[in-house]
Motif scaffolding. Structure first.
Motif, mmCIF file in Angstrom:
data_model
loop_
_atom_site.group_PDB
_atom_site.id
_atom_site.type_symbol
_atom_site.label_atom_id
_atom_site.label_comp_id
_atom_site.label_asym_id
_atom_site.label_seq_id
_atom_site.Cartn_x
_atom_site.Cartn_y
_atom_site.Cartn_z
ATOM 1 N N PRO A 280 -9.008 9.171 8.597
ATOM 2 C CA PRO A 280 -8.826 9.188 10.048
ATOM 3 C C PRO A 280 -7.634 8.358 10.518
ATOM 4 C CG PRO A 280 -10.570 7.660 9.471
ATOM 5 C CD PRO A 280 -10.140 8.322 8.188
ATOM 6 N N VAL A 281 -6.984 7.654 9.597
ATOM 7 C CA VAL A 281 -5.900 6.747 9.964
ATOM 8 C C VAL A 281 -4.646 7.100 9.169
ATOM 9 C CG1 VAL A 281 -5.127 4.344 10.058
ATOM 10 C CG2 VAL A 281 -7.540 4.902 10.454
ATOM 11 N N ALA A 282 -3.495 7.070 9.851
ATOM 12 C CA ALA A 282 -2.192 7.197 9.196
ATOM 13 C C ALA A 282 -1.399 5.924 9.479
ATOM 14 C CB ALA A 282 -1.435 8.420 9.696
ATOM 15 N N LEU A 283 -0.703 5.441 8.489
ATOM 16 C CA LEU A 283 0.133 4.248 8.606
ATOM 17 C C LEU A 283 1.595 4.663 8.491
ATOM 18 C CD1 LEU A 283 0.641 1.143 8.616
ATOM 19 C CD2 LEU A 283 0.304 1.208 6.118
ATOM 20 N N VAL A 284 2.399 4.230 9.447
ATOM 21 C CA VAL A 284 3.834 4.511 9.441
ATOM 22 C C VAL A 284 4.552 3.178 9.628
ATOM 23 C CG1 VAL A 284 5.714 5.829 10.489
ATOM 24 C CG2 VAL A 284 3.394 6.763 10.497
ATOM 25 N N GLY A 285 5.673 2.997 8.931
ATOM 26 C CA GLY A 285 6.391 1.741 9.104
ATOM 27 C C GLY A 285 7.510 1.559 8.103
ATOM 28 N N THR A 286 7.792 0.318 7.818
ATOM 29 C CA THR A 286 8.931 -0.081 7.001
ATOM 30 C C THR A 286 8.451 -0.551 5.635
ATOM 31 O OG1 THR A 286 8.866 -2.402 7.719
ATOM 32 C CG2 THR A 286 10.023 -0.854 9.150
ATOM 33 N N SER A 287 9.313 -1.290 4.949
ATOM 34 C CA SER A 287 8.952 -1.839 3.638
ATOM 35 C C SER A 287 7.820 -2.853 3.732
ATOM 36 C CB SER A 287 10.179 -2.488 2.987
ATOM 37 O OG SER A 287 10.806 -3.396 3.873
ATOM 38 N N SER A 289 5.103 -2.169 4.977
ATOM 39 C CA SER A 289 3.945 -1.326 4.689
ATOM 40 C C SER A 289 4.112 -0.511 3.415
ATOM 41 C CB SER A 289 3.698 -0.357 5.853
ATOM 42 O OG SER A 289 3.441 -1.042 7.058
ATOM 43 N N ALA A 290 5.360 -0.171 3.076
ATOM 44 C CA ALA A 290 5.610 0.723 1.944
ATOM 45 C C ALA A 290 5.536 0.004 0.602
ATOM 46 C CB ALA A 290 6.977 1.385 2.099
ATOM 47 N N ASN A 291 5.975 -1.245 0.550
ATOM 48 C CA ASN A 291 6.038 -1.967 -0.721
ATOM 49 C C ASN A 291 4.641 -2.406 -1.145
ATOM 50 O OD1 ASN A 291 6.533 -3.777 -2.864
ATOM 51 N ND2 ASN A 291 8.537 -4.299 -2.035
ATOM 52 N N PRO A 292 4.170 -1.951 -2.303
ATOM 53 C CA PRO A 292 2.815 -2.324 -2.731
ATOM 54 C C PRO A 292 2.669 -3.798 -3.055
ATOM 55 C CG PRO A 292 3.958 -1.135 -4.483
ATOM 56 C CD PRO A 292 4.824 -1.033 -3.259
ATOM 57 N N TRP A 294 3.007 -6.243 -1.151
ATOM 58 C CA TRP A 294 2.344 -6.966 -0.045
ATOM 59 C C TRP A 294 0.933 -6.434 0.194
ATOM 60 C CZ3 TRP A 294 6.367 -9.200 -1.267
ATOM 61 C CH2 TRP A 294 7.650 -8.672 -1.142
ATOM 62 N N ASN A 295 0.649 -5.225 -0.289
ATOM 63 C CA ASN A 295 -0.689 -4.628 -0.206
ATOM 64 C C ASN A 295 -1.191 -4.503 1.237
ATOM 65 O OD1 ASN A 295 -2.988 -3.492 -1.595
ATOM 66 N ND2 ASN A 295 -4.130 -5.343 -1.065
ATOM 67 N N PHE A 296 -0.277 -4.219 2.172
ATOM 68 C CA PHE A 296 -0.703 -4.091 3.564
ATOM 69 C C PHE A 296 -1.591 -2.869 3.756
ATOM 70 C CE2 PHE A 296 0.451 -2.787 8.070
ATOM 71 C CZ PHE A 296 -0.412 -3.691 8.660
ATOM 72 N N ALA A 297 -1.206 -1.748 3.166
ATOM 73 C CA ALA A 297 -2.038 -0.549 3.297
ATOM 74 C C ALA A 297 -3.413 -0.770 2.680
ATOM 75 C CB ALA A 297 -1.343 0.644 2.628
ATOM 76 N N GLY A 298 -3.453 -1.464 1.542
ATOM 77 C CA GLY A 298 -4.735 -1.751 0.910
ATOM 78 C C GLY A 298 -5.600 -2.659 1.753
ATOM 79 N N ALA A 299 -4.990 -3.672 2.366
ATOM 80 C CA ALA A 299 -5.751 -4.584 3.227
ATOM 81 C C ALA A 299 -6.311 -3.843 4.440
ATOM 82 C CB ALA A 299 -4.862 -5.745 3.665
ATOM 83 N N LEU A 300 -5.524 -2.913 5.005
ATOM 84 C CA LEU A 300 -6.026 -2.116 6.122
ATOM 85 C C LEU A 300 -7.228 -1.275 5.696
ATOM 86 C CD1 LEU A 300 -2.759 -0.858 7.870
ATOM 87 C CD2 LEU A 300 -4.512 -2.326 8.880
ATOM 88 N N ARG A 301 -7.138 -0.654 4.530
ATOM 89 C CA ARG A 301 -8.265 0.146 4.037
ATOM 90 C C ARG A 301 -9.533 -0.706 3.931
ATOM 91 N NH1 ARG A 301 -3.952 2.311 0.539
ATOM 92 N NH2 ARG A 301 -3.624 4.522 1.071
ATOM 93 N N GLN A 302 -9.364 -1.904 3.383
ATOM 94 C CA GLN A 302 -10.541 -2.748 3.173
ATOM 95 C C GLN A 302 -11.158 -3.193 4.491
ATOM 96 O OE1 GLN A 302 -9.853 -6.244 0.782
ATOM 97 N NE2 GLN A 302 -12.016 -6.419 0.287
ATOM 98 N N HIS A 303 -10.344 -3.610 5.443
ATOM 99 C CA HIS A 303 -10.892 -4.136 6.693
ATOM 100 C C HIS A 303 -11.339 -3.028 7.644
ATOM 101 C CE1 HIS A 303 -10.012 -8.232 5.609
ATOM 102 N NE2 HIS A 303 -8.758 -7.926 5.374
#
Length: 380
Positions: A280-287, A289-292, A294-303
């Motif tokens: 239900p969520v899409a993430l768009v952004g820069t490095s 969010s893109a660079n694994p 920092w694990n930003f996408a993973g942290a969003l999934r978890q929370h």
């Protein structure tokens, strides 16, 4: 000059030449010809020249010597970095004035509002995550570097403007400032946040969403595993070409612990369950969010306890990936419930190369009104 001394000078000079010749041969011996090459049109020669130029020791030594003098005498690096105190490095994009900055602010704000309207046509909500600049979060290490007038209160003005335009945008700066007491929120030698900083932002975005909407689909359990801490040389050190002569002058590397987040089913080896889950969520952004790393996408999934699709890109800024997403088949055929747009504040006054997009479409996106307040007093 006596004959023995002249002979000594000649011998030393020849020795240096011989040493450089021997060192230069490494560039010759390390060359691997491409599997497909042409000789008649000079293709092979060009590949060899490029390889040798990259590994030419005299060039490396000269670059290192010049960079060392700049660093020692003027505390400066190559264009791209600002040298702070106690080994802290900053992107010069956070300090330098931008030509036509107020104009770029107006155009970018108009595009942001156009993105909001375009997503609304697909019944998709927009959550804007404005990432504060590193210099704003860590001004105590900036030293003598001065921020341009246009950027001094840019974060708060950016935040106020998008909120006035009915775009959801949580205030992330105060959370990151508070988080500094528990660990580094940004890397010392890199442009980006740490995994801890990314996780803190993901927590705040999740809290904001849970107070306002209920995401579609069943909650999922995501598990984050941390790797051992390793030395990490940040991207800003590439603007300090001090090696090999002045390697000792480089700031000590950061210590980075990488995180990896997986769905519980995926971690257990049951990928089929994971692949059938809704996004239900899409993430768009820069490095950010893109660079694994920092694990930003993973942290969003978890929370969020939901899976998401990640459309962030390295080296493109925040605008280009979003415009690509607006034209994607995914948005047209399977729109998410929510788009999180990670947008570093430093990009707001910067120009974008949007030549790959249709000019009439871009003009239509920029028709939104209400972007006058932020730049009314900025005529610098």
């Amino acid at each position: 000059m006596t004959r023995p001394l002249r002979k000594l000078y000649v011998a030393l000079f020849l020795s240096v030449l011989l040493l450089l010749f021997g060192w230069s041969m490494r560039g010759v011996l390390s060359y691997d010809a491409p599997k497909q090459f042409t000789v008649l049109d000079g293709g092979l020669a060009k590949t060899f020249e490029s390889h040798y130029d990259e590994h030419f020791p005299v060039k490396t030594l000269g670059t290192s010597l010049w960079a060392g003098l700049d660093y020692l005498l003027f505390n400066e690096g190559r264009p791209g970095v600002q040298i702070g105190e106690q080994g802290w490095l900053y992107s010069d994009e956070e300090f330098k004035p931008e030509a036509d900055g107020p104009l770029h602010i107006r155009e970018n704000l108009a595009l942001i509002k156009g993105v909001r309207d375009e997503l609304a046509q697909h019944d998709v909500l927009l959550l804007l995550a404005i990432v504060p600049s590193k210099a704003r979060l860590y001004p105590e290490f900036v030293g003598d570097n001065q921020t341009s007038v246009l950027r001094q209160d840019l974060y708060q003005r950016f935040l106020n403007e998008v909120r006035t335009a009915d775009i959801a945008a949580p205030e992330l700066l105060s959370s990151l400032q508070a988080g500094k007491a528990n660990g580094a929120m940004f890397l010392r030698t890199d442009t980006h946040w740490t995994p801890e900083g990314a996780d803190l932002v993901a927590q705040q975005l999740s809290s904001t969403l849970k107070r306002s909407i209920t995401l579609a689909g069943e909650p999922q359990v995501f598990i984050t595993q941390a790797s051992p801490v390793k030395a990490y040389k940040g991207d800003l050190t590439r603007f300090l070409p001090l090696e090999p002569l002045f390697s000792h002058l480089l700031p000590p590397p950061d210590q980075l612990r990488r995180n990896k987040t997986q769905a519980a089913e995926q971690a257990a080896g049951t990928d089929a369950l994971f692949s059938d889950s809704e996004m239900p969520v899409a993430l768009v952004g820069t490095s950010y969010s893109a660079n694994p790393a920092w694990n930003f996408a993973g942290a969003l999934r978890q929370h969020l306890q939901r899976d998401l699709s990640n459309h962030a890109e390295d080296g493109q800024g925040p605008m280009v990936p979003m415009l690509k997403y607006l034209q994607s088949d995914e948005l047209k055929n399977a729109p998410p419930q929510l788009v999180i747009w990670e947008f570093p504040e430093r990009y707001l006054p910067m120009a974008n190369d949007l030549s790959a997009f249709d000019a009439q479409w871009l003009s239509a996106l920029k028709q939104s009104d209400g972007n006058r307040h932020l730049v009314a007093s900025d005529q610098h």
